[in-house]
Design a protein around this motif. Structure first.
Motif, PDB file in Angstrom:
ATOM      1  N   LYS A  79      35.756  33.035  40.059  1.00 16.88           N
ATOM      2  CA  LYS A  79      36.814  33.411  39.129  1.00 16.88           C
ATOM      3  C   LYS A  79      36.217  34.342  38.091  1.00 16.88           C
ATOM      4  CE  LYS A  79      40.365  31.498  36.174  1.00 16.88           C
ATOM      5  NZ  LYS A  79      40.994  30.282  35.667  1.00 16.88           N
ATOM      6  N   ASN A  80      36.933  35.446  37.808  1.00 14.25           N
ATOM      7  CA  ASN A  80      36.513  36.352  36.746  1.00 14.25           C
ATOM      8  C   ASN A  80      37.758  36.889  36.055  1.00 14.25           C
ATOM      9  OD1 ASN A  80      37.550  38.419  38.354  1.00 14.25           O
ATOM     10  ND2 ASN A  80      35.534  39.050  39.103  1.00 14.25           N
ATOM     11  N   ALA A  81      37.599  37.903  35.211  1.00 19.99           N
ATOM     12  CA  ALA A  81      38.723  38.433  34.436  1.00 19.99           C
ATOM     13  C   ALA A  81      39.843  38.981  35.319  1.00 19.99           C
ATOM     14  CB  ALA A  81      38.221  39.513  33.479  1.00 19.99           C
ATOM     15  N   GLU A  82      39.487  39.473  36.505  1.00 17.68           N
ATOM     16  CA  GLU A  82      40.500  40.034  37.410  1.00 17.68           C
ATOM     17  C   GLU A  82      41.248  38.970  38.210  1.00 17.68           C
ATOM     18  OE1 GLU A  82      37.236  41.659  37.485  1.00 17.68           O
ATOM     19  OE2 GLU A  82      38.108  42.865  35.884  1.00 17.68           O
ATOM     20  N   GLY A  83      40.736  37.759  38.223  1.00 17.84           N
ATOM     21  CA  GLY A  83      41.401  36.696  38.975  1.00 17.84           C
ATOM     22  C   GLY A  83      40.418  35.848  39.759  1.00 17.84           C
ATOM     23  N   SER A  84      40.934  35.180  40.757  1.00 19.50           N
ATOM     24  CA  SER A  84      40.129  34.271  41.568  1.00 19.50           C
ATOM     25  C   SER A  84      40.062  34.751  43.000  1.00 19.50           C
ATOM     26  CB  SER A  84      40.738  32.866  41.555  1.00 19.50           C
ATOM     27  OG  SER A  84      40.783  32.358  40.254  1.00 19.50           O
ATOM     28  N   THR A  85      38.983  34.404  43.650  1.00 23.70           N
ATOM     29  CA  THR A  85      38.831  34.674  45.074  1.00 23.70           C
ATOM     30  C   THR A  85      38.036  33.529  45.678  1.00 23.70           C
ATOM     31  OG1 THR A  85      38.161  36.293  46.734  1.00 23.70           O
ATOM     32  CG2 THR A  85      36.710  36.027  44.850  1.00 23.70           C
ATOM     33  N   SER A  86      38.202  33.329  46.957  1.00 18.13           N
ATOM     34  CA  SER A  86      37.436  32.277  47.614  1.00 18.13           C
ATOM     35  C   SER A  86      37.166  32.685  49.053  1.00 18.13           C
ATOM     36  CB  SER A  86      38.195  30.951  47.571  1.00 18.13           C
ATOM     37  OG  SER A  86      39.384  31.020  48.324  1.00 18.13           O
ATOM     38  N   PHE A  87      36.208  32.016  49.642  1.00 21.71           N
ATOM     39  CA  PHE A  87      35.892  32.240  51.038  1.00 21.71           C
ATOM     40  C   PHE A  87      35.254  30.974  51.581  1.00 21.71           C
ATOM     41  CE2 PHE A  87      32.120  33.457  48.712  1.00 21.71           C
ATOM     42  CZ  PHE A  87      31.074  32.964  49.475  1.00 21.71           C
ATOM     43  N   THR A  88      35.177  30.890  52.891  1.00 17.82           N
ATOM     44  CA  THR A  88      34.498  29.759  53.510  1.00 17.82           C
ATOM     45  C   THR A  88      33.157  30.231  54.050  1.00 17.82           C
ATOM     46  OG1 THR A  88      35.636  30.161  55.600  1.00 17.82           O
ATOM     47  CG2 THR A  88      36.609  28.533  54.133  1.00 17.82           C
ATOM     48  N   SER A  89      32.204  29.329  54.011  1.00 15.90           N
ATOM     49  CA  SER A  89      30.865  29.624  54.493  1.00 15.90           C
ATOM     50  C   SER A  89      30.398  28.433  55.314  1.00 15.90           C
ATOM     51  CB  SER A  89      29.928  29.849  53.305  1.00 15.90           C
ATOM     52  OG  SER A  89      28.613  30.079  53.745  1.00 15.90           O
TER      53      SER A  89
END
Length: 192
Positions: A79-89
């Motif tokens: 999560k940062n100022a531009e929003g959230s992102t996620s992925f699987t590993s």
């Protein structure tokens, strides 16, 4: 940040629509551009932007001997100022003594070195102690590191110091070993 065309090529590679050679061509071009930009800006050192990696640390860790991917998937979120992102590993398993079987990222470094003219080429190499953060004790086969269990079964007083010594010892032996094919013991110095 990875260029959009590189992100697209990685997705196409994952989907099976391009092969490893096509992906490597896109990586090579992105690395050339990154090195040129860094040198044009007068940087004293230049990196390849980690453009050959899908993950800054796991691509390294999966190449350590004794460590393998598992079918289990970990959800990773940012999560940062531009929003959230996620992925699987993929998760990992320590099924044998952790060791350095070959020089990891040597080809990536040689390519980077071939491109630099004014800057010193640099690659980011994570500490093998990152294994702990991606799998913890549950990922380690207890038969592999019996002495680790003995250390952790001791009274809690001084445990953090012992864990630090174990991590530092593992990292030092991984990268400073003159016999890279030998197993690495995680027994801290002076442990009884």
């Amino acid at each position: 940040m990875r260029p959009a065309n590189l992100l697209g090529a990685r997705k196409e590679f994952a989907d099976g629509t391009i092969d490893a050679d096509a992906l490597r061509e896109v990586e090579d071009a992105a690395i050339r551009d990154a090195v040129a930009l860094q040198e044009d800006l007068g940087f004293q050192s230049a990196t390849d932007g980690e453009f050959r990696r899908t993950s800054w640390h796991m691509d390294f860790i999966y190449q350590l001997g004794g460590i393998s991917k598992t079918d289990e998937l970990l959800q990773v979120a940012f999560k940062n100022a531009e929003g959230s992102t996620s992925f699987t590993s993929a998760a990992l398993k320590v099924g044998g003594p952790v060791r350095l079987d070959h020089t990891i990222f040597a080809d990536a470094f040689e390519f980077l070195k071939s491109l630099t003219t004014t800057a010193v080429p640099k690659l980011t190499i994570p500490s093998p102690s990152m294994v702990h953060y991606r799998g913890g004790a549950a990922a380690i086969d207890p038969a592999v590191y019996d002495e680790r269990r003995r250390i952790l079964d001791r009274p809690q007083r001084g445990l953090r110091r012992r864990e630090s010594v174990v991590s530092a010892s593992l990292a030092a032996r991984t990268f400073n070993s003159t016999t890279p094919h030998s197993p690495i013991s995680t027994t801290p110095p002076n442990a009884k």
